[in-house]
Design a protein around this motif. Structure first.
Motif, PDB file in Angstrom:
ATOM      1  N   PRO A   6      44.891   4.685  -8.754  1.00  0.00           N
ATOM      2  CA  PRO A   6      43.960   5.712  -8.287  1.00  0.00           C
ATOM      3  C   PRO A   6      42.562   5.481  -8.862  1.00  0.00           C
ATOM      4  O   PRO A   6      42.394   4.749  -9.843  1.00  0.00           O
ATOM      5  CB  PRO A   6      44.554   7.002  -8.857  1.00  0.00           C
ATOM      6  N   PRO A   7      41.548   6.138  -8.284  1.00  0.00           N
ATOM      7  CA  PRO A   7      40.201   6.032  -8.826  1.00  0.00           C
ATOM      8  C   PRO A   7      40.125   6.642 -10.228  1.00  0.00           C
ATOM      9  O   PRO A   7      40.967   7.453 -10.603  1.00  0.00           O
ATOM     10  CB  PRO A   7      39.336   6.823  -7.841  1.00  0.00           C
ATOM     11  N   ILE A   8      39.113   6.235 -11.000  1.00  0.00           N
ATOM     12  CA  ILE A   8      38.962   6.672 -12.383  1.00  0.00           C
ATOM     13  C   ILE A   8      37.755   7.608 -12.489  1.00  0.00           C
ATOM     14  O   ILE A   8      36.665   7.250 -12.023  1.00  0.00           O
ATOM     15  CB  ILE A   8      38.743   5.454 -13.304  1.00  0.00           C
ATOM     16  N   PRO A   9      37.907   8.776 -13.129  1.00  0.00           N
ATOM     17  CA  PRO A   9      36.738   9.652 -13.325  1.00  0.00           C
ATOM     18  C   PRO A   9      35.794   9.037 -14.356  1.00  0.00           C
ATOM     19  O   PRO A   9      36.229   8.594 -15.418  1.00  0.00           O
ATOM     20  CB  PRO A   9      37.350  10.953 -13.840  1.00  0.00           C
ATOM     21  N   VAL A  10      34.502   8.978 -14.021  1.00  0.00           N
ATOM     22  CA  VAL A  10      33.522   8.340 -14.895  1.00  0.00           C
ATOM     23  C   VAL A  10      32.265   9.193 -15.019  1.00  0.00           C
ATOM     24  O   VAL A  10      32.035  10.109 -14.234  1.00  0.00           O
ATOM     25  CB  VAL A  10      33.132   6.929 -14.380  1.00  0.00           C
ATOM     26  N   GLU A  11      31.451   8.845 -16.023  1.00  0.00           N
ATOM     27  CA  GLU A  11      30.154   9.472 -16.211  1.00  0.00           C
ATOM     28  C   GLU A  11      29.118   8.367 -16.367  1.00  0.00           C
ATOM     29  O   GLU A  11      29.334   7.403 -17.101  1.00  0.00           O
ATOM     30  CB  GLU A  11      30.156  10.354 -17.451  1.00  0.00           C
ATOM     31  N   ILE A  12      27.985   8.502 -15.674  1.00  0.00           N
ATOM     32  CA  ILE A  12      26.907   7.528 -15.776  1.00  0.00           C
ATOM     33  C   ILE A  12      26.056   7.898 -16.981  1.00  0.00           C
ATOM     34  O   ILE A  12      25.591   9.029 -17.106  1.00  0.00           O
ATOM     35  CB  ILE A  12      26.058   7.509 -14.488  1.00  0.00           C
ATOM     36  N   THR A  13      25.862   6.948 -17.896  1.00  0.00           N
ATOM     37  CA  THR A  13      25.126   7.217 -19.133  1.00  0.00           C
ATOM     38  C   THR A  13      23.708   6.668 -19.114  1.00  0.00           C
ATOM     39  O   THR A  13      22.988   6.815 -20.098  1.00  0.00           O
ATOM     40  CB  THR A  13      25.870   6.614 -20.339  1.00  0.00           C
ATOM     41  N   ALA A  14      23.282   6.059 -18.027  1.00  0.00           N
ATOM     42  CA  ALA A  14      21.930   5.502 -17.932  1.00  0.00           C
ATOM     43  C   ALA A  14      20.895   6.604 -18.115  1.00  0.00           C
ATOM     44  O   ALA A  14      21.109   7.741 -17.686  1.00  0.00           O
ATOM     45  CB  ALA A  14      21.737   4.826 -16.579  1.00  0.00           C
ATOM     46  N   VAL A  46      30.818   3.723  -7.630  1.00  0.00           N
ATOM     47  CA  VAL A  46      31.089   5.112  -7.993  1.00  0.00           C
ATOM     48  C   VAL A  46      30.669   6.047  -6.866  1.00  0.00           C
ATOM     49  O   VAL A  46      29.578   5.914  -6.307  1.00  0.00           O
ATOM     50  CB  VAL A  46      30.321   5.482  -9.285  1.00  0.00           C
ATOM     51  N   VAL A  47      31.537   7.018  -6.548  1.00  0.00           N
ATOM     52  CA  VAL A  47      31.208   8.077  -5.601  1.00  0.00           C
ATOM     53  C   VAL A  47      30.912   9.325  -6.422  1.00  0.00           C
ATOM     54  O   VAL A  47      31.754   9.778  -7.195  1.00  0.00           O
ATOM     55  CB  VAL A  47      32.372   8.335  -4.617  1.00  0.00           C
ATOM     56  N   MET A  48      29.700   9.862  -6.281  1.00  0.00           N
ATOM     57  CA  MET A  48      29.260  10.998  -7.082  1.00  0.00           C
ATOM     58  C   MET A  48      29.954  12.290  -6.643  1.00  0.00           C
ATOM     59  O   MET A  48      30.173  12.516  -5.450  1.00  0.00           O
ATOM     60  CB  MET A  48      27.738  11.164  -6.974  1.00  0.00           C
ATOM     61  N   ASP A  49      30.287  13.140  -7.620  1.00  0.00           N
ATOM     62  CA  ASP A  49      31.013  14.390  -7.358  1.00  0.00           C
ATOM     63  C   ASP A  49      30.254  15.355  -6.456  1.00  0.00           C
ATOM     64  O   ASP A  49      30.805  15.893  -5.512  1.00  0.00           O
ATOM     65  CB  ASP A  49      31.326  15.118  -8.669  1.00  0.00           C
ATOM     66  N   ASP A  50      28.981  15.606  -6.763  1.00  0.00           N
ATOM     67  CA  ASP A  50      28.271  16.685  -6.078  1.00  0.00           C
ATOM     68  C   ASP A  50      27.703  16.321  -4.715  1.00  0.00           C
ATOM     69  O   ASP A  50      27.619  17.163  -3.833  1.00  0.00           O
ATOM     70  CB  ASP A  50      27.176  17.272  -6.970  1.00  0.00           C
ATOM     71  N   THR A  51      27.332  15.065  -4.485  1.00  0.00           N
ATOM     72  CA  THR A  51      26.701  14.696  -3.216  1.00  0.00           C
ATOM     73  C   THR A  51      27.512  13.712  -2.382  1.00  0.00           C
ATOM     74  O   THR A  51      27.224  13.516  -1.218  1.00  0.00           O
ATOM     75  CB  THR A  51      25.319  14.053  -3.478  1.00  0.00           C
ATOM     76  N   GLY A  52      28.495  13.052  -2.997  1.00  0.00           N
ATOM     77  CA  GLY A  52      29.275  12.053  -2.273  1.00  0.00           C
ATOM     78  C   GLY A  52      28.570  10.725  -2.115  1.00  0.00           C
ATOM     79  O   GLY A  52      29.057   9.835  -1.426  1.00  0.00           O
TER      80      GLY A  52
END
Length: 75
Positions: A6-14, A46-52
């Motif tokens: 399955p896909p992995i939940p991630v956070e962009i730290t840039a 990565v597919v962003m949570d809020d905007t897709g």
């Protein structure tokens, strides 16, 4: 390209997000990665949570969001 199932939940730290990106939450789901970046770094899809929005993120600018591994608890 290697698909993550399955896909992995991630956070962009840039410090800055790509120009023109509408998402502000910095959290999303990594669906794939490919090894074609500078110095052998992976590029994560990565597919962003809020905007897709779909974004390519270099390895040094991404972290696993929370602790998703089986049988472990977040600190």
């Amino acid at each position: 390209m290697h698909r993550l199932e399955p896909p992995i939940p991630v956070e962009i730290t840039a410090k800055t997000l790509p120009t023109g990106m509408k998402s502000k939450c910095r959290r999303g789901w990594a669906y794939a990665w490919e090894r074609c970046g500078i110095d052998g770094h992976r590029i994560w899809v990565v597919v962003m949570d809020d905007t897709g929005e779909v974004v390519d993120v270099p390895q040094p600018e991404i972290r696993v969001d929370g602790n998703w591994s089986y049988g472990r608890r977040a600190q």
